[in-house]
Design a protein around this motif. Structure first.
Motif, PDB file in Angstrom:
ATOM      1  N   LEU A  12       0.870  -1.147  -0.085  1.00  0.00           N
ATOM      2  CA  LEU A  12      -0.038  -0.132   0.077  1.00  0.00           C
ATOM      3  C   LEU A  12       0.696   1.107  -0.134  1.00  0.00           C
ATOM      4  O   LEU A  12       0.700   2.127  -0.791  1.00  0.00           O
ATOM      5  N   LEU A  13       2.102   1.290   0.746  1.00  0.00           N
ATOM      6  CA  LEU A  13       2.858   2.351   0.827  1.00  0.00           C
ATOM      7  C   LEU A  13       3.265   2.487  -0.507  1.00  0.00           C
ATOM      8  O   LEU A  13       3.673   3.819  -0.994  1.00  0.00           O
ATOM      9  N   ARG A  14       3.829   1.663  -1.118  1.00  0.00           N
ATOM     10  CA  ARG A  14       4.521   1.813  -2.389  1.00  0.00           C
ATOM     11  C   ARG A  14       3.470   2.131  -3.610  1.00  0.00           C
ATOM     12  O   ARG A  14       3.772   3.127  -4.372  1.00  0.00           O
ATOM     13  N   GLN A  15       2.182   1.599  -3.341  1.00  0.00           N
ATOM     14  CA  GLN A  15       1.273   1.936  -4.554  1.00  0.00           C
ATOM     15  C   GLN A  15       0.212   3.048  -4.242  1.00  0.00           C
ATOM     16  O   GLN A  15       0.213   3.974  -5.186  1.00  0.00           O
ATOM     17  N   ALA A  16       0.110   3.534  -3.201  1.00  0.00           N
ATOM     18  CA  ALA A  16      -0.759   4.769  -2.638  1.00  0.00           C
ATOM     19  C   ALA A  16       0.006   5.663  -1.770  1.00  0.00           C
ATOM     20  O   ALA A  16      -0.707   6.697  -1.392  1.00  0.00           O
ATOM     21  N   GLY A  17       1.103   5.399  -1.459  1.00  0.00           N
ATOM     22  CA  GLY A  17       1.880   6.544  -0.768  1.00  0.00           C
ATOM     23  C   GLY A  17       2.195   7.620  -1.623  1.00  0.00           C
ATOM     24  O   GLY A  17       2.120   7.564  -2.510  1.00  0.00           O
ATOM     25  N   PRO A  18       2.638   8.768  -0.942  1.00  0.00           N
ATOM     26  CA  PRO A  18       2.922   9.721  -1.643  1.00  0.00           C
ATOM     27  C   PRO A  18       4.044   9.453  -2.856  1.00  0.00           C
ATOM     28  O   PRO A  18       4.963   8.675  -2.354  1.00  0.00           O
ATOM     29  N   ASP A  19       3.868  10.016  -3.640  1.00  0.00           N
ATOM     30  CA  ASP A  19       4.959   9.916  -4.835  1.00  0.00           C
ATOM     31  C   ASP A  19       5.980  10.983  -5.108  1.00  0.00           C
ATOM     32  O   ASP A  19       5.631  12.074  -4.434  1.00  0.00           O
ATOM     33  N   ALA A  20       6.770  10.678  -5.727  1.00  0.00           N
ATOM     34  CA  ALA A  20       7.873  11.887  -6.046  1.00  0.00           C
ATOM     35  C   ALA A  20       7.712  12.224  -7.520  1.00  0.00           C
ATOM     36  O   ALA A  20       7.553  11.600  -8.530  1.00  0.00           O
ATOM     37  N   ALA A  21       8.134  13.471  -7.789  1.00  0.00           N
ATOM     38  CA  ALA A  21       8.190  14.039  -8.887  1.00  0.00           C
ATOM     39  C   ALA A  21       9.487  13.476  -9.650  1.00  0.00           C
ATOM     40  O   ALA A  21      10.533  13.293  -8.838  1.00  0.00           O
TER      41      ALA A  21
END
Lengths: 360, 216
Positions: A6-15
């Motif tokens: 979940l953290l990898r898929q729905a966590g904050p992403d990076a530009a």
């Protein structure tokens, strides 16, 4: 789904890392590195590396070949001293930097790269196939040692052009990958060494198609005494200074004061990397100059008819470490720089830059 | 000189063995660090290799501030290169550990980012993914807000351990090494962080009651 997924898929992403941000961060690091290089006694100056996918090593063959060829010459063959020297600094022509041997014939599809520096081995030429396999040729004044290489398991003797030689062969384990990221199972490797001439030892190492005795012997027997110029040449240097380091893969040449090897000139020309895994933006002349801490205002000039900038600057961490930096871009996008000690004049530095020739 | 010089870390990487046979083959990360002690310019290649991964880790935690912290991370790493010990840690985890330390001066920014993301969550996003993934994507999208809020509520040390595991993809041993704490402490922090994250998600939690030890 668990919490890590979940953290990898729905966590904050990076530009994505932008080219500008990457270039700025890299420039800051290079400025730090260059400051450290200028502080490291006896070290050749600037060598800015991209991923070292090219064969490295090298230095000087014999006093009559590569090493002497790297020394600034002042005799009858020298060019007229550059008129811009001051305070006793006289710029003289630097003999062409070469790798002293060639292959005849050159194996098809192999790309050469050369490196040189003081030390042993004195010189290395690497020939690489598109899949990253290939062979290297190392020149040494003394008999090279293979050490306890665990992959060289079979040892024997042979001859190269009638000269006794020793060889070793072996196999790399499963899942061995080359610098081109091509992977092999049970990859063959080999080494070959012999004294080609008095005081001129050659050590060949190969892998893949060159990972066997016969292939390396064939390479050894195709060597001829025909110097190969490297792609970056320093045309002018102060009298009494010598080329001490040159690395074709990173497009760099170091020149040191014979009387004080801590005084260095660093010349570098880095082509833009081709698109792909190792793609890298060299930045612009302005970014390169902006990466150092200027003491005086930046001066616009020209080098080889191309717009250039020159600045007197100091080290990022140590204001006492001062130097000149001139930067210019060649027509093909290659970014070139010259670093020189602070006690040079601006005209000296620009004149040295004018002497730089890059022939990719 | 050997044809291969493989070093081991606390958790051996899954990557295939790289050919390091020739003197001119690409040096390993560890070799570059070692060489850079005497030849500083060698260090630049590490930036080229790892800047993207480090920036992505930083960017997920602090957004645009990652651009500045990327630079700071590599400057710190360069200055500490003589202290790097390849036998303890691979270079990528080492860099992520430095990045984590650099982030400590920006905890407020990190929390603000998570809270802002929590507030903004729920807005529809455009995707061009495989329609077959639409279900998971929508489920994940619904969780973005609560997840960001959960991250904001974690203690910084617990969050460091969790995000080094989840985003840095470090092993327990590597996390222990970069945070300079025993592995048992890492396990405790991860257990606490994951328990709190699950609790914060409450009714929207999609979690299966899986083991925490087998889901790296």
């Amino acid at each position: 789904m668990n919490d890590l997924t979940l953290l990898r898929q729905a966590g904050p992403d990076a530009a994505p890392l932008s080219t500008a941000a990457r270039s700025a961060a890299r420039a800051a690091l290079l400025a730090e590195i260059e400051g450290a290089s200028m502080r490291t006694p006896g070290r050749p100056a600037i060598r800015i590396g991209r991923p070292a996918a090219v064969r490295t090593g090298l230095a000087v063959l014999t006093a009559a070949a590569a090493w002497a060829g790297a020394v600034a010459i002042t005799g009858p063959g020298a060019a007229d001293p550059a008129p811009n020297g001051s305070d006793g600094l006289t710029l003289v022509a630097v003999e062409e930097i070469t790798f002293p041997l060639s292959l005849d014939p050159v194996p098809a599809g192999m790309t050469p790269s050369f490196t040189g520096a003081t030390g042993d081995p004195e010189a290395v030429a690497g020939y690489t196939a598109p899949d990253g396999t290939g062979f290297s040729i190392s020149l040494s004044p003394t008999e090279p040692a293979w050490g306890d290489d665990p992959y060289l398991t079979e040892h024997g003797t042979t001859t190269v052009t009638g000269v006794p030689a020793r060889f070793a062969t072996g196999t790399m384990p499963d899942n061995t990958c080359t610098v081109a990221n091509v992977c092999f199972d049970d990859h063959p490797v080999a080494a070959l060494a012999w004294e080609r001439a008095p005081g001129q030892w050659l050590s060949l190492r190969g892998d893949g198609a060159f990972g066997n005795r016969d292939a390396l012997v064939a390479v050894g027997e195709s060597l001829v005494d025909r110097p190969q110029p490297i792609t970056l040449q320093v045309g002018l240097a102060p009298a009494g200074w010598s080329v001490v380091d040159w690395h074709e893969s990173s497009g760099a040449v170091g020149v040191a004061d014979d009387a004080d090897p801590t005084r260095l000139i660093g010349v570098q020309c880095m082509p833009e990397a081709p698109a792909g895994a190792n793609e890298m933006d060299n930045g612009s002349v302005e970014q390169r100059i902006a990466s150092v801490t200027a003491i005086d205002p930046v001066v616009a000039t020209t080098v080889g008819g191309r717009p250039a900038q020159v600045v007197r600057a100091h080290d990022y961490m140590d204001p006492e470490q001062r130097f000149w930096l001139v930067a210019w871009e060649l027509a093909d996008g290659t970014l070139c720089t010259v670093h020189a000690p602070e006690d040079f004049t601006q005209d000296d530095v620009v004149a040295i830059a004018e002497g730089v020739v890059h022939t990719p | 000189m050997t044809f291969a010089a493989v070093h081991r870390s606390a958790d051996p990487p899954p990557d295939p063995l790289r050919l390091r046979a020739l003197p001119d083959a690409a040096p390993t990360d560890a070799q570059l660090v070692a060489r850079s002690v005497d030849e500083p310019a060698e260090f630049a290649a590490l930036f080229d290799r790892h800047a993207g991964a480090v920036h992505r880790y930083l960017g997920r935690r602090v957004g645009d501030l990652a651009d500045d912290l990327l630079s700071e991370t590599f400057l710190v790493a360069f200055r500490r290169r003589a202290a790097y010990r390849a036998e303890h840690l691979e270079v990528r985890p080492w860099l992520l550990g430095i990045a984590t330390n650099v982030l400590r001066g920006h905890e407020r920014s990190e929390r603000r980012r998570y809270r802002a993301l929590a507030r903004e969550a729920g807005r529809p996003e455009e995707h061009a993914d495989d329609p077959a993934d639409a279900g998971d994507r929508l489920a994940a999208q619904a969780l973005r807000g609560p997840l960001a809020a959960a991250l904001a509520g974690l203690k910084p040390r617990d969050r460091d351990a969790l995000l080094l595991l989840a985003w840095g993809q470090l092993g327990y041993g590597e996390i222990a090494a970069v945070l300079d704490v025993p592995v048992g402490t890492v396990r405790s922090r991860l257990h606490r962080a994951r328990r709190q994250t699950r609790a914060a998600l409450g009714d929207v939690s999609p979690f299966d009651p899986t083991s925490e030890e087998d889901d790296r």
